[in-house]
Design a protein around this motif. Structure first.
Motif, PDB file in Angstrom:
ATOM      1  N   PRO A  94       0.817  -1.225   0.000  1.00  0.00           N
ATOM      2  CA  PRO A  94       0.000   0.000   0.000  1.00  0.00           C
ATOM      3  C   PRO A  94       0.853   1.279   0.000  1.00  0.00           C
ATOM      4  O   PRO A  94       0.523   2.254  -0.675  1.00  0.00           O
ATOM      5  CB  PRO A  94      -0.833  -0.116   1.278  1.00  0.00           C
ATOM      6  CG  PRO A  94      -0.887  -1.574   1.574  1.00  0.00           C
ATOM      7  CD  PRO A  94       0.436  -2.111   1.110  1.00  0.00           C
ATOM      8  N   LEU A  95       1.950   1.263   0.752  1.00  0.00           N
ATOM      9  CA  LEU A  95       2.813   2.444   0.789  1.00  0.00           C
ATOM     10  C   LEU A  95       3.520   2.641  -0.551  1.00  0.00           C
ATOM     11  O   LEU A  95       3.674   3.772  -1.017  1.00  0.00           O
ATOM     12  CB  LEU A  95       3.831   2.319   1.930  1.00  0.00           C
ATOM     13  CG  LEU A  95       4.664   3.552   2.229  1.00  0.00           C
ATOM     14  CD1 LEU A  95       3.807   4.801   2.419  1.00  0.00           C
ATOM     15  CD2 LEU A  95       5.506   3.312   3.469  1.00  0.00           C
ATOM     16  N   LEU A  96       3.918   1.560  -1.198  1.00  0.00           N
ATOM     17  CA  LEU A  96       4.512   1.662  -2.535  1.00  0.00           C
ATOM     18  C   LEU A  96       3.501   2.239  -3.528  1.00  0.00           C
ATOM     19  O   LEU A  96       3.853   3.071  -4.372  1.00  0.00           O
ATOM     20  CB  LEU A  96       5.012   0.293  -3.009  1.00  0.00           C
ATOM     21  CG  LEU A  96       6.294  -0.191  -2.367  1.00  0.00           C
ATOM     22  CD1 LEU A  96       6.501  -1.678  -2.642  1.00  0.00           C
ATOM     23  CD2 LEU A  96       7.479   0.617  -2.873  1.00  0.00           C
ATOM     24  N   ALA A  97       2.247   1.825  -3.423  1.00  0.00           N
ATOM     25  CA  ALA A  97       1.201   2.347  -4.312  1.00  0.00           C
ATOM     26  C   ALA A  97       1.001   3.846  -4.079  1.00  0.00           C
ATOM     27  O   ALA A  97       0.860   4.622  -5.039  1.00  0.00           O
ATOM     28  CB  ALA A  97      -0.109   1.583  -4.107  1.00  0.00           C
ATOM     29  N   ARG A  98       1.001   4.279  -2.808  1.00  0.00           N
ATOM     30  CA  ARG A  98       0.868   5.721  -2.522  1.00  0.00           C
ATOM     31  C   ARG A  98       2.058   6.499  -3.073  1.00  0.00           C
ATOM     32  O   ARG A  98       1.904   7.604  -3.601  1.00  0.00           O
ATOM     33  CB  ARG A  98       0.721   5.961  -1.017  1.00  0.00           C
ATOM     34  CG  ARG A  98      -0.651   5.601  -0.495  1.00  0.00           C
ATOM     35  CD  ARG A  98      -0.972   6.231   0.851  1.00  0.00           C
ATOM     36  NE  ARG A  98       0.008   6.058   1.892  1.00  0.00           N
ATOM     37  CZ  ARG A  98      -0.007   5.087   2.801  1.00  0.00           C
ATOM     38  NH1 ARG A  98      -0.969   4.178   2.785  1.00  0.00           N
ATOM     39  NH2 ARG A  98       0.918   5.025   3.730  1.00  0.00           N
ATOM     40  N   ALA A  99       3.255   5.921  -2.972  1.00  0.00           N
ATOM     41  CA  ALA A  99       4.447   6.583  -3.512  1.00  0.00           C
ATOM     42  C   ALA A  99       4.338   6.712  -5.027  1.00  0.00           C
ATOM     43  O   ALA A  99       4.667   7.757  -5.597  1.00  0.00           O
ATOM     44  CB  ALA A  99       5.711   5.810  -3.124  1.00  0.00           C
ATOM     45  N   GLY A 143       9.267  10.144  -0.628  1.00  0.00           N
ATOM     46  CA  GLY A 143      10.654   9.781  -0.373  1.00  0.00           C
ATOM     47  C   GLY A 143      10.830   8.297  -0.613  1.00  0.00           C
ATOM     48  O   GLY A 143      10.119   7.488  -0.019  1.00  0.00           O
ATOM     49  N   VAL A 144      11.739   7.932  -1.513  1.00  0.00           N
ATOM     50  CA  VAL A 144      11.987   6.531  -1.836  1.00  0.00           C
ATOM     51  C   VAL A 144      13.472   6.345  -2.094  1.00  0.00           C
ATOM     52  O   VAL A 144      14.071   7.105  -2.847  1.00  0.00           O
ATOM     53  CB  VAL A 144      11.212   6.088  -3.100  1.00  0.00           C
ATOM     54  CG1 VAL A 144      11.523   4.634  -3.456  1.00  0.00           C
ATOM     55  CG2 VAL A 144       9.720   6.290  -2.946  1.00  0.00           C
ATOM     56  N   VAL A 191      14.408  -1.288   0.536  1.00  0.00           N
ATOM     57  CA  VAL A 191      13.799  -0.020   0.159  1.00  0.00           C
ATOM     58  C   VAL A 191      13.473   0.764   1.425  1.00  0.00           C
ATOM     59  O   VAL A 191      13.083   0.196   2.442  1.00  0.00           O
ATOM     60  CB  VAL A 191      12.532  -0.228  -0.710  1.00  0.00           C
ATOM     61  CG1 VAL A 191      11.421  -0.905   0.060  1.00  0.00           C
ATOM     62  CG2 VAL A 191      12.028   1.084  -1.282  1.00  0.00           C
ATOM     63  N   TRP A 192      13.721   2.063   1.372  1.00  0.00           N
ATOM     64  CA  TRP A 192      13.322   2.991   2.423  1.00  0.00           C
ATOM     65  C   TRP A 192      12.251   3.873   1.797  1.00  0.00           C
ATOM     66  O   TRP A 192      12.454   4.461   0.733  1.00  0.00           O
ATOM     67  CB  TRP A 192      14.501   3.840   2.891  1.00  0.00           C
ATOM     68  CG  TRP A 192      15.487   3.107   3.724  1.00  0.00           C
ATOM     69  CD1 TRP A 192      15.557   3.094   5.094  1.00  0.00           C
ATOM     70  CD2 TRP A 192      16.564   2.273   3.292  1.00  0.00           C
ATOM     71  NE1 TRP A 192      16.600   2.302   5.513  1.00  0.00           N
ATOM     72  CE2 TRP A 192      17.233   1.789   4.427  1.00  0.00           C
ATOM     73  CE3 TRP A 192      17.025   1.869   2.035  1.00  0.00           C
ATOM     74  CZ2 TRP A 192      18.334   0.949   4.350  1.00  0.00           C
ATOM     75  CZ3 TRP A 192      18.109   1.025   1.956  1.00  0.00           C
ATOM     76  CH2 TRP A 192      18.757   0.577   3.116  1.00  0.00           C
ATOM     77  N   LEU A 193      11.098   3.977   2.456  1.00  0.00           N
ATOM     78  CA  LEU A 193       9.967   4.755   1.953  1.00  0.00           C
ATOM     79  C   LEU A 193       9.556   5.785   2.987  1.00  0.00           C
ATOM     80  O   LEU A 193       9.531   5.485   4.178  1.00  0.00           O
ATOM     81  CB  LEU A 193       8.763   3.847   1.667  1.00  0.00           C
ATOM     82  CG  LEU A 193       8.965   2.755   0.629  1.00  0.00           C
ATOM     83  CD1 LEU A 193       7.856   1.713   0.755  1.00  0.00           C
ATOM     84  CD2 LEU A 193       8.968   3.361  -0.749  1.00  0.00           C
ATOM     85  N   GLY A 226       4.293  10.435   9.066  1.00  0.00           N
ATOM     86  CA  GLY A 226       5.490  11.219   9.355  1.00  0.00           C
ATOM     87  C   GLY A 226       6.683  10.370   9.746  1.00  0.00           C
ATOM     88  O   GLY A 226       7.345  10.642  10.742  1.00  0.00           O
ATOM     89  N   ARG A 227       6.961   9.320   8.973  1.00  0.00           N
ATOM     90  CA  ARG A 227       8.067   8.431   9.320  1.00  0.00           C
ATOM     91  C   ARG A 227       8.679   7.823   8.064  1.00  0.00           C
ATOM     92  O   ARG A 227       8.034   7.733   7.019  1.00  0.00           O
ATOM     93  CB  ARG A 227       7.573   7.301  10.222  1.00  0.00           C
ATOM     94  CG  ARG A 227       6.580   6.396   9.516  1.00  0.00           C
ATOM     95  CD  ARG A 227       6.008   5.325  10.387  1.00  0.00           C
ATOM     96  NE  ARG A 227       5.083   4.516   9.580  1.00  0.00           N
ATOM     97  CZ  ARG A 227       4.748   3.292   9.873  1.00  0.00           C
ATOM     98  NH1 ARG A 227       5.239   2.706  10.945  1.00  0.00           N
ATOM     99  NH2 ARG A 227       3.921   2.636   9.095  1.00  0.00           N
ATOM    100  N   TRP A 228       9.924   7.428   8.192  1.00  0.00           N
ATOM    101  CA  TRP A 228      10.596   6.623   7.177  1.00  0.00           C
ATOM    102  C   TRP A 228      10.480   5.169   7.617  1.00  0.00           C
ATOM    103  O   TRP A 228      10.622   4.862   8.800  1.00  0.00           O
ATOM    104  CB  TRP A 228      12.075   6.994   7.072  1.00  0.00           C
ATOM    105  CG  TRP A 228      12.300   8.207   6.237  1.00  0.00           C
ATOM    106  CD1 TRP A 228      12.353   9.488   6.675  1.00  0.00           C
ATOM    107  CD2 TRP A 228      12.504   8.257   4.831  1.00  0.00           C
ATOM    108  NE1 TRP A 228      12.575  10.340   5.629  1.00  0.00           N
ATOM    109  CE2 TRP A 228      12.673   9.607   4.474  1.00  0.00           C
ATOM    110  CE3 TRP A 228      12.544   7.280   3.824  1.00  0.00           C
ATOM    111  CZ2 TRP A 228      12.897  10.010   3.162  1.00  0.00           C
ATOM    112  CZ3 TRP A 228      12.772   7.689   2.523  1.00  0.00           C
ATOM    113  CH2 TRP A 228      12.950   9.041   2.192  1.00  0.00           C
TER     114      TRP A 228
END
Length: 181
Positions: free
Chosen positions: A88-93, A127-128, A135-137, A143-145
């Motif tokens: 889900p976070l990859l999709a938002r990115a 941020g990717v 991977v760091w997202l 509000g976090r990596w």
């Protein structure tokens, strides 16, 4: 000789940087060499006290130090929890990058003026960092990596760092435009 247990948290920028004996511009000392690994051990506003591997310390403008990534957190071999799923976070990115790219295309083609471009991209954060299987997202919603090893996420760093009890300080970054935050 390196101080036992020395682990750098930052490096000096590529041009080197001036240093001071105390957080006072009237007390300069020897400048620091480019790419010198240092430990940031104290902050006072924009000032940062750094420790070098040989035990020498100095004060610098902490805003210009380059952070060194620390080892990512390890993940256990337990079952994948839905909240730890990186997809889900990859999709938002992907959506955020696509939205930004569309805005840039419209701006470059003359379809958007500067103010319209700023309004369209205001609040958009992405941020990717991809390094092989890691991977760091940046999770703007929280509000976090986060760090992912391909299967699950773990929090790596947050916008809000630890706060000193005696002296509160601002630790997150806020973008301010002529129209406000």
């Amino acid at each position: 000789m390196a101080t036992p247990g020395f682990r750098p948290t930052h490096v000096v920028p590529g041009d080197g940087m001036p240093a001071w004996q105390a957080p006072d511009p009237a007390r300069p000392t020897v400048p620091l060499d480019a790419f010198l690994p240092v430990q940031l051990v104290e902050r006072r506003g924009d000032w940062g006290r750094v420790l070098c591997a040989n035990g020498w310390s100095a004060w610098v403008d902490g805003r210009f130090l380059v952070a060194v990534p620390q080892d990512p957190p390890t993940t256990d071999a337990g079952p994948l929890a839905r909240t730890a799923d990186p997809r889900p976070l990859l999709a938002r990115a992907e959506r955020a990058l696509s939205d930004y790219r569309a805005s840039v295309e419209d701006f470059a083609a003359g379809g958007l003026g500067g103010e319209a471009f700023r309004a369209r991209t205001r609040g958009l954060r992405l941020g990717v960092v991809v390094d092989g299987e890691s991977v760091w997202l940046y999770d703007a919603d929280h509000g976090r990596w986060v760090y992912a090893d391909g299967t699950r996420l773990s929090t790596y760093a947050t916008d809000d760092g630890p706060h000193a009890e005696a002296e509160p300080r601002h630790t997150s970054t806020r973008v301010v435009t002529p129209d406000g935050p």
